[in-house]
Enzyme design. Sequence first.
Site, short mmCIF file in Angstrom:
data_model
loop_
_atom_site.label_atom_id
_atom_site.label_comp_id
_atom_site.label_asym_id
_atom_site.label_seq_id
_atom_site.Cartn_x
_atom_site.Cartn_y
_atom_site.Cartn_z
N CYS A 52 -5.08 8.80 -10.43
CA CYS A 52 -5.42 8.80 -8.93
C CYS A 52 -5.14 10.02 -7.99
CB CYS A 52 -4.38 7.65 -8.29
SG CYS A 52 -4.94 6.73 -6.53
N HIS A 108 -5.70 2.75 -12.16
CA HIS A 108 -4.11 3.04 -12.50
C HIS A 108 -3.67 2.17 -13.76
CE1 HIS A 108 -2.35 4.81 -8.71
NE2 HIS A 108 -3.44 4.32 -8.28
N GLU A 157 -1.08 2.16 -15.19
CA GLU A 157 0.20 1.92 -15.36
C GLU A 157 0.53 0.60 -14.69
OE1 GLU A 157 -0.98 3.85 -13.34
OE2 GLU A 157 0.15 4.04 -11.28
#
Lengths: 733, 225, 80, 80
Positions: free
Chosen positions: B86, B194, B196
């Site tokens: 990002c 993302h 994560e």
Amino acid sequence: MVERNIYCALGLNDQEYQKIEQIMGREPSSTELAMFSVEWSEHCGYPRSRSLLGLFPKEGKYQAMIGEDSGGIFYADTAIVFKMESHNHPSQVEPKQGAATGVGGIIRDIFTAGAKPIASLDSLRFGPLTEPYNRFLLKGVVDGIAFYGNCLGVPTVGGEVYFDESYSGNCLVNAMSIGICPKDQLARARAFGVGNSIMYVGSSTGRDGIGGCSVLASHEFGEGEEKRPTVQIGDPFTEKCLIEATLEMLATGHVVGIKDMGAAGLTCSSAEMAHAGESGMEIDLDKVPLREEGMEAYEIMMSESQERMLVCVKKGKEEEISDIFKKWDLHGVVIGQVTDDKNIRVKYQGKVVADIQTEALAKAPLYQMPFQEPANLKVMNTLDLKTIPIPADSNQVLLSLLSSPTIASKEWVYEQYDHMVQTNTTVLPGSDASVLRIKGKEWGLAATSDCNSRYCLLDPYRGAQIAVAEAARNLVCSGADPAAVTDCLNFGNPEKPDRYWYFKNCVMGIVDACKAFNIPVVSGNVSFYNESPKGAINPTPTIGMIGILPDVAKRCTQYFKDDGDVIILLGETKEELGGSEYLKVIHGKVAGQAPELDLLKEKAVQKAVYEAIQQGLLNSAHDCSEGGLAVALAECCVSNRDKAIGSNINSSFVIRNSSLRKDALLFGESQSRIIISCSKDKTAKVEALAKANQVPCQKIGQVGGESLKIEGLIDLPLNKLNDAWRGALKQYV
Amino acid sequence: MKFGVIVFPGSNCDQDCFHVVKNVVKQPVEYIWHKNTGLDNFDCVVIPGGFSYGDYLRCGAIARFSPIMESVIKFAKAGGLVIGICNGFQVLLEAGLLPGAMLRNKNLHFICKFVELKVEATDTPFSSKYKKGEIVRIPNAHNEGNYYIDDKGLAELKKNNQIVFRYVSNPNGAVDDIAGIVNQKRNVLGMMPHPERCSEAELTSTDGRPIFESIVGWLKQHGRT
Amino acid sequence: MFEAEVKITLKKTVADPQGLTIKHALESLGFTSLEQVRMGKFITIQIKAKDKAQAQAEVEAMCAKLLANPIIEDYTVEVK
Amino acid sequence: MFEAEVKITLKKTVADPQGLTIKHALESLGFTSLEQVRMGKFITIQIKAKDKAQAQAEVEAMCAKLLANPIIEDYTVEVK
Ligand SMILES: Nc1ncnc2c1ncn2[C@@H]1O[C@H](COP(=O)(O)OP(=O)(O)O)[C@@H](O)[C@H]1O
Ligand SMILES: [Mg+2]
């Protein structure tokens, strides 16, 4: 004697001015007068609401902690701090920046308590989207919340959006924030210990929003355009750095107390910290970092520049603290000391410009406001159902309701918010409440905000109780035990007796409902003078509530899951259409009585559902709110963004309820009803639980198929439901 | 094997990335403050999401000049693994470690939402645990993820098989549906979604975890234990 | 056809955090003789109009109505 | 002290969704004679310099280094 027009401009009346002279024993300086004016304003001193707010329960089933700026509860070894606040007037004139700085303010309240902000919610109210300015407001407010919250990295996980004519000209933007920290790391807003230093940290001071809180939050719109707030540009980047630096500073253990400079800036933070610590304080304005030239003492004291805080630091530790702020490119300077008297003394350019007992500032006058039932209430409460024709085509009614902006999906809103950052959001927005895990713990948190202001308009006492009950119900449907409340009380001009009558009755409703649920009100905010030239907004006591999931793995969502699951309706459906979205959208009426609420029955339904979820019996749970049973069922079918699933409601249910008007059965908003679904083999256990809690329980149908069918009344394919519900808001924006 | 997560003022996914490396794929990891220099002890550098410097001028533009970025450029040139997620991707573009630039999303809104990605290349240190052509669900959360590159640059990317992830249904207007790319040497990955945020069962999807596992696998294979 | 250039700036009394951050960034790159940096918007509008004056008037109306918020912003319009 | 005005615009070849959206919004307000709207940035910089030429050179250097991204943006600098 100070000229009358000066203290009037500051929002003080003649009696207040005389009282100030009497306290001071002399004519107050301009700085002193300014300080009194902000401290005694409704925004800071609550002179018109304090006595009623004192009635809120401060204790409940979880240990409560009520601090100076925000409050919370303790659970296990953790403090959960949360609060809601309004930013209505600034948002009405500059929606993006107004909403943004509102988010900034409420989040500051959380981390000044020593808690790391982990989630926000936003409760929004606008006039109808058919008016261009209201569309501009909706877009701007959402943009502002996204701009600020996303940048900070605090997920906005929930909220609500309502539309009603009464908010045209005075929108409501209520923001709530939640933080957590280990119990023993809570910080207080107090200064004590003679010789300890007072430090100013964060951004520099300009002439921003001078008099904003006292002058602006205390007047209606339309009273005079020149009183418009000097709106500020939100600076989330600086606030992000301020959060990190503040938490780093608190971890040193060198901080005695801390308070953010929000409304009324340095005046409020210094006087209130000294008063709370039963100490005096001396500050030197020459040391305050300024960003504009030639500022007067009273301007520095009243500035509402954002992203600043005041800290009382242990003597000798100042440099260590200032280094932390330097690392984050922020100011961190000593501007004063704790003194051994109980005065707040302000020096500027070598002169003492203010010297006041903190006691006097903190003790704003208390007004008993006259109240009176509004003259038109009886008329509003009259509704003869016989005059309301029953529409032939219920399918069409359902589609109209699903696409009413108040009911329609709020995806367009919450997809603009980062609701996943911090990776704790285990139930994303789009279900009754959002659920957060807490890393390293088994337990979790749920949060919601609720208020149907139309009910409050028709019956403030019951309407406010329903707001509390509905918030609790939304938490329970998510698998949480309702734990504590914060509120934001949005009302019209309290000096008008009918407005005050609404305020008083709403407060009493919250008091009694919270007592019934055994939950405390730990924090909140009052916003008066929400009026446009057309009149007051609907009374809107927004309730923010958090709940605890002892085991976060047991969370539950509102949408149907599996083919063949049994659908059960808990609670009783009555012939109640008063104040409903159906009556408004289809018949253009706001009338009748708010739905009945029996708090004992409400508690029983919630207990049954809570226990069923804890025992792992349910696949979904969703309460009936605006739009009633039919809308709730449609939401159960299509609100899962990944997979819509149909359902079939059987004829025996319809026949059993045939004594009710069909519009009341489908769209009435009877309270204390929850739609649950479970696999066939668990049905008996669920029914037994309902029975044990004396909750009316009907098996009404089955999950599956490609449409929502309510035998003989509704038959709509999922894609039509989906288009109506998901597409509605986007059409306007 | 050691991971480093860079922290700029305004980074806000640093702790999320740290958490996944430490507690999900269970590898040693440290934060690296942007004013530091030197990455000698690290095997993989994560540039996390967020709003470095508020993204006040252009996403990633100011962070790109942080002292640590000189070290990151050296580290990447020497073959070290760098993943930018990002805002991290935006920083890598600004720093010239990856080609192209970011424009605002086509609908001008921040979009936070799970999206479907098609895995286009598995011969990278970051994507070897996926199957080529596999569809995975990973959330986006950005305002400026509308990837831009001119035709010549795009032809280069394609020719070298540098496009690692494509959107199944383009949410932001990105050229050629691009969601993530590697450099020619394939040791620097930038991606908008993302991973994560979807590496644990509690978070609806675990489709992001293979990225971290791929990195760990690659580092092991290359003797970094 | 006319081309109008619209410059929208924050009012002098409104603090500009964006400009301040950019100023700091420039300073840390060695541009040390800066007094102030302020960030605004620049909009170019191509418009059909019968003459320059009409184009000017139309674009000013657009500013008043939509492009700028008079509470925090000033604007200037220049038609080429 | 000099004041420099920096205009940063998207390159002609780069699509500008923001400009397009503003154009639509203006059209729906009744401004129907628009051909094109493009959105850019307007940065004002107050800078100390020994003369105009030096100020110009400094600000251009700032643009090249930080203020504009040459892949997608053009800029012009005007010192007053
Ligand atoms: N302004 C908002 N911000 C974030 N989420 C929102 C907002 N408005 C609604 N939502 C989310 O949309 C879902 C539906 O909201 P709502 O219709 O108010 O639910 P309920 O009737 O159960 O209280 C919830 O998950 C809620 O959190
Ligand atoms: Mg609900």
